[in-house]
Design a protein around this motif. Sequence first.
Motif, PDB file in Angstrom:
ATOM      1  N   GLU A 190       0.846  -1.206   0.000  1.00  8.74           N
ATOM      2  CA  GLU A 190       0.000   0.000   0.000  1.00  8.74           C
ATOM      3  C   GLU A 190       0.880   1.254   0.000  1.00  8.74           C
ATOM      4  OE1 GLU A 190      -2.222   0.546   3.602  1.00  8.74           O
ATOM      5  OE2 GLU A 190      -3.308   2.280   2.805  1.00  8.74           O
ATOM      6  N   LYS A 191       1.945   1.232   0.788  1.00  9.62           N
ATOM      7  CA  LYS A 191       2.858   2.385   0.825  1.00  9.62           C
ATOM      8  C   LYS A 191       3.560   2.565  -0.521  1.00  9.62           C
ATOM      9  CE  LYS A 191       3.669   2.263   5.826  1.00  9.62           C
ATOM     10  NZ  LYS A 191       4.645   2.271   6.928  1.00  9.62           N
ATOM     11  N   CYS A 192       3.991   1.446  -1.126  1.00 10.19           N
ATOM     12  CA  CYS A 192       4.676   1.525  -2.440  1.00 10.19           C
ATOM     13  C   CYS A 192       3.754   2.162  -3.477  1.00 10.19           C
ATOM     14  CB  CYS A 192       5.085   0.135  -2.926  1.00 10.19           C
ATOM     15  SG  CYS A 192       6.476  -0.558  -2.025  1.00 10.19           S
ATOM     16  N   ASN A 206       9.145  -2.804  -1.614  1.00  6.59           N
ATOM     17  CA  ASN A 206       8.666  -3.268  -0.311  1.00  6.59           C
ATOM     18  C   ASN A 206       9.740  -4.190   0.277  1.00  6.59           C
ATOM     19  OD1 ASN A 206       7.474  -4.568   1.838  1.00  6.59           O
ATOM     20  ND2 ASN A 206       5.567  -5.057   0.766  1.00  6.59           N
ATOM     21  N   TYR A 207      10.470  -3.672   1.277  1.00  3.04           N
ATOM     22  CA  TYR A 207      11.606  -4.448   1.812  1.00  3.04           C
ATOM     23  C   TYR A 207      11.161  -5.685   2.578  1.00  3.04           C
ATOM     24  CZ  TYR A 207      10.770  -2.473   6.505  1.00  3.04           C
ATOM     25  OH  TYR A 207      10.220  -2.125   7.718  1.00  3.04           O
ATOM     26  N   LYS A 208       9.865  -5.759   2.882  1.00  2.00           N
ATOM     27  CA  LYS A 208       9.396  -6.929   3.644  1.00  2.00           C
ATOM     28  C   LYS A 208       9.092  -8.116   2.737  1.00  2.00           C
ATOM     29  CE  LYS A 208       7.669  -4.445   7.646  1.00  2.00           C
ATOM     30  NZ  LYS A 208       6.505  -3.837   8.284  1.00  2.00           N
ATOM     31  N   ILE A 284      21.938  15.961  12.607  1.00  2.00           N
ATOM     32  CA  ILE A 284      20.763  16.200  13.453  1.00  2.00           C
ATOM     33  C   ILE A 284      20.219  17.553  13.009  1.00  2.00           C
ATOM     34  CG2 ILE A 284      19.954  16.577  15.832  1.00  2.00           C
ATOM     35  CD1 ILE A 284      20.957  13.767  15.541  1.00  2.00           C
ATOM     36  N   VAL A 285      18.926  17.613  12.781  1.00  3.18           N
ATOM     37  CA  VAL A 285      18.343  18.809  12.157  1.00  3.18           C
ATOM     38  C   VAL A 285      18.556  20.081  12.980  1.00  3.18           C
ATOM     39  CG1 VAL A 285      16.021  18.417  13.091  1.00  3.18           C
ATOM     40  CG2 VAL A 285      16.296  19.659  10.927  1.00  3.18           C
ATOM     41  N   LYS A 286      18.785  19.915  14.274  1.00  6.04           N
ATOM     42  CA  LYS A 286      19.058  21.076  15.130  1.00  6.04           C
ATOM     43  C   LYS A 286      20.247  21.899  14.612  1.00  6.04           C
ATOM     44  CE  LYS A 286      19.442  19.011  19.203  1.00  6.04           C
ATOM     45  NZ  LYS A 286      19.633  18.809  20.635  1.00  6.04           N
ATOM     46  N   GLU A 332       2.680   1.551  11.103  1.00  3.34           N
ATOM     47  CA  GLU A 332       1.255   1.664  10.751  1.00  3.34           C
ATOM     48  C   GLU A 332       0.907   3.004  10.108  1.00  3.34           C
ATOM     49  OE1 GLU A 332      -0.745   0.780  14.441  1.00  3.34           O
ATOM     50  OE2 GLU A 332       0.102  -1.245  14.485  1.00  3.34           O
ATOM     51  N   ASN A 333       1.832   3.964  10.170  1.00  2.00           N
ATOM     52  CA  ASN A 333       1.542   5.290   9.605  1.00  2.00           C
ATOM     53  C   ASN A 333       1.945   5.385   8.141  1.00  2.00           C
ATOM     54  OD1 ASN A 333       4.328   5.127  10.637  1.00  2.00           O
ATOM     55  ND2 ASN A 333       4.501   7.222   9.899  1.00  2.00           N
ATOM     56  N   ILE A 334       1.185   6.224   7.413  1.00  5.25           N
ATOM     57  CA  ILE A 334       1.617   6.684   6.096  1.00  5.25           C
ATOM     58  C   ILE A 334       1.708   8.191   6.219  1.00  5.25           C
ATOM     59  CG2 ILE A 334       1.054   6.829   3.636  1.00  5.25           C
ATOM     60  CD1 ILE A 334      -0.340   4.217   3.762  1.00  5.25           C
TER      61      ILE A 334
HETATM   62  P1  NDP Z   1       8.239   7.804   9.931  1.00  4.06           P
HETATM   63  O1  NDP Z   1       7.029   8.609   9.659  1.00  4.06           O
HETATM   64  O2  NDP Z   1       9.081   7.358   8.785  1.00  4.06           O
HETATM   65  O3  NDP Z   1       7.803   6.556  10.818  1.00  4.06           O
HETATM   66  C1  NDP Z   1       8.691   5.556  11.126  1.00  4.06           C
HETATM   67  C2  NDP Z   1       8.702   4.479  10.023  1.00  4.06           C
HETATM   68  O4  NDP Z   1       9.868   3.686  10.160  1.00  4.06           O
HETATM   69  C3  NDP Z   1       7.566   3.473  10.126  1.00  4.06           C
HETATM   70  O5  NDP Z   1       6.396   3.953   9.524  1.00  4.06           O
HETATM   71  C4  NDP Z   1       8.135   2.235   9.435  1.00  4.06           C
HETATM   72  O6  NDP Z   1       7.735   2.230   8.070  1.00  4.06           O
HETATM   73  C5  NDP Z   1       9.651   2.461   9.502  1.00  4.06           C
HETATM   74  N1  NDP Z   1      10.304   1.376  10.248  1.00  4.06           N
HETATM   75  C6  NDP Z   1      10.029   0.949  11.504  1.00  4.06           C
HETATM   76  N2  NDP Z   1      10.842  -0.077  11.842  1.00  4.06           N
HETATM   77  C7  NDP Z   1      11.630  -0.302  10.756  1.00  4.06           C
HETATM   78  C8  NDP Z   1      12.664  -1.245  10.465  1.00  4.06           C
HETATM   79  N3  NDP Z   1      13.059  -2.162  11.374  1.00  4.06           N
HETATM   80  N4  NDP Z   1      13.265  -1.187   9.250  1.00  4.06           N
HETATM   81  C9  NDP Z   1      12.878  -0.283   8.330  1.00  4.06           C
HETATM   82  N5  NDP Z   1      11.906   0.631   8.546  1.00  4.06           N
HETATM   83  C10 NDP Z   1      11.293   0.621   9.747  1.00  4.06           C
HETATM   84  O7  NDP Z   1       9.178   8.623  10.919  1.00  4.06           O
HETATM   85  P2  NDP Z   1       9.944   9.981  10.601  1.00  4.06           P
HETATM   86  O8  NDP Z   1       9.772  10.338   9.188  1.00  4.06           O
HETATM   87  O9  NDP Z   1       9.562  10.950  11.643  1.00  4.06           O
HETATM   88  O10 NDP Z   1      11.471   9.589  10.857  1.00  4.06           O
HETATM   89  C11 NDP Z   1      12.170   8.795   9.901  1.00  4.06           C
HETATM   90  C12 NDP Z   1      13.606   8.625  10.378  1.00  4.06           C
HETATM   91  O11 NDP Z   1      14.237   9.903  10.418  1.00  4.06           O
HETATM   92  C13 NDP Z   1      13.744   8.032  11.768  1.00  4.06           C
HETATM   93  O12 NDP Z   1      14.830   7.143  11.784  1.00  4.06           O
HETATM   94  C14 NDP Z   1      14.042   9.228  12.636  1.00  4.06           C
HETATM   95  O13 NDP Z   1      14.754   8.888  13.789  1.00  4.06           O
HETATM   96  C15 NDP Z   1      14.843  10.084  11.679  1.00  4.06           C
HETATM   97  N6  NDP Z   1      14.842  11.508  11.990  1.00  4.06           N
HETATM   98  C16 NDP Z   1      16.052  12.108  12.123  1.00  4.06           C
HETATM   99  C17 NDP Z   1      16.153  13.453  12.351  1.00  4.06           C
HETATM  100  C18 NDP Z   1      17.501  14.076  12.424  1.00  4.06           C
HETATM  101  O14 NDP Z   1      17.618  15.244  12.813  1.00  4.06           O
HETATM  102  N7  NDP Z   1      18.541  13.352  12.056  1.00  4.06           N
HETATM  103  C19 NDP Z   1      14.945  14.279  12.533  1.00  4.06           C
HETATM  104  C20 NDP Z   1      13.703  13.561  12.297  1.00  4.06           C
HETATM  105  C21 NDP Z   1      13.666  12.209  12.056  1.00  4.06           C
HETATM  106  P3  NDP Z   1       7.817   0.890   7.153  1.00  4.06           P
HETATM  107  O15 NDP Z   1       6.403   0.400   7.009  1.00  4.06           O
HETATM  108  O16 NDP Z   1       8.374   1.407   5.882  1.00  4.06           O
HETATM  109  O17 NDP Z   1       8.687  -0.111   7.852  1.00  4.06           O
END
Ligand code: NDP
Length: 341
Positions: A190-192, A206-208, A284-286, A332-334
């Motif tokens: 669904e995400k793809c 889809n890596y799964k 880090i975005v900060k 679970e989020n998109i």
């Molecule tokens: P997302 O909205 O992408 O939500 C997290 C997603 O990670 C899930 O929906 C899931 O999607 C995926 N995921 C969970 N477990 C795994 C796994 N084991 N392997 C691969 N994918 C996985 O979150 P964000 O967009 O907010 O954040 C994305 C990334 O960016 C995170 O790692 C976060 O820590 C990082 N980040 C870094 C920042 C920085 O300043 N460096 C700032 C903000 C975020 P799926 O169904 O695809 O598995």
Amino acid sequence: CSTQSSKMVMARKYVLVNYFVNEAKPTDLKLVEVELPSLQNGEYLVEAEYLSVDPYMRPYVRELPLGVTMIGTQVAKIVESKNPAFPVGKRIVGNLGWRTHTIIDPKISDQFFKQNPYLLPDIDDLPPSLGLGMLGMPGNTAYFGLLEICKPKSGETIVISGAAGAVGSHVGQIAKILGLNVIGICGSDEKCKWLTEEMGFDFAINYKTVPVSARLREVAPQGVDCYFDNVGGDIAGTVMYQMNLYGRVAVCGSISSYDAKSLPKCTILQPAILLNQLKVEGFIVKRWLDRWNEGIMQNLRWIREGKLRYRETVTKGFENMFDAFIGMMRGENIGKAIVQI
Ligand code: NDP
């Protein structure tokens, strides 16, 4: 200055009572209620409307002392004010934690992010919750991380992991604006479909269910110039072994290991980095706090021009904060995961 009322205000908040071990448990947080004092001059009171649940909460919780309010950002409405710069009715974006009501002294930045709450820019008819996503921290992560670390050029190929999430789906769209060939990696069909049919990605994997290495060779025989890494682990290793000379890797996140008990075994990356002379940089975005508004305004322009599309996965109710957080960590989020109060 306007003061609206002096009635007693109760705030609900989640307090960290146990450190997360592997996946967080509901009992690691406790919902408590506290009475807020009356406002002092210069202060204002806000009521949360939208709260963000983000992956960084998982690793950063380790750095908090037990007993503090769970960290997080919210969009909140000013409901009482003794500060003319923050009038009643305006909205702010602030790192106030998982709580419903907060008294803010603008002179004090939050302990964790070191960022002061700021007024949500005027976004007219757009949802205020975008201040937690495309027009907030994740949006700036996509904007600065892609432009400043990947330094993409038109015609190049970029791979993005965590592609259907808040940051990943945003990075892919900016990359399309800049004329790149965009490949996303994410965790469901669904995400793809959403990425390729609605977000303009050229391919999604889809890596799964699909072997990433073989599929990437098929869809990117020209090799990969930029990799925006949101997940780390084996996916990162796989992509980096298919990168071109002088490729750039933005290490943004490592969510595949956030819940892990110990670091998982994975591919040795040095030969890929060395032989293709890759530039691999964590960020880090900060780092770009001094340019925060630039990112927000550029993303707002792109949304207004119809070049950036947003999607949110909304959970309703403060009492469902934990479920929203775990749901996001489980994929679970998109788009951006948020909680509406
Ligand atoms: P997302 O909205 O992408 O939500 C997290 C997603 O990670 C899930 O929906 C899931 O999607 C995926 N995921 C969970 N477990 C795994 C796994 N084991 N392997 C691969 N994918 C996985 O979150 P964000 O967009 O907010 O954040 C994305 C990334 O960016 C995170 O790692 C976060 O820590 C990082 N980040 C870094 C920042 C920085 O300043 N460096 C700032 C903000 C975020 P799926 O169904 O695809 O598995």
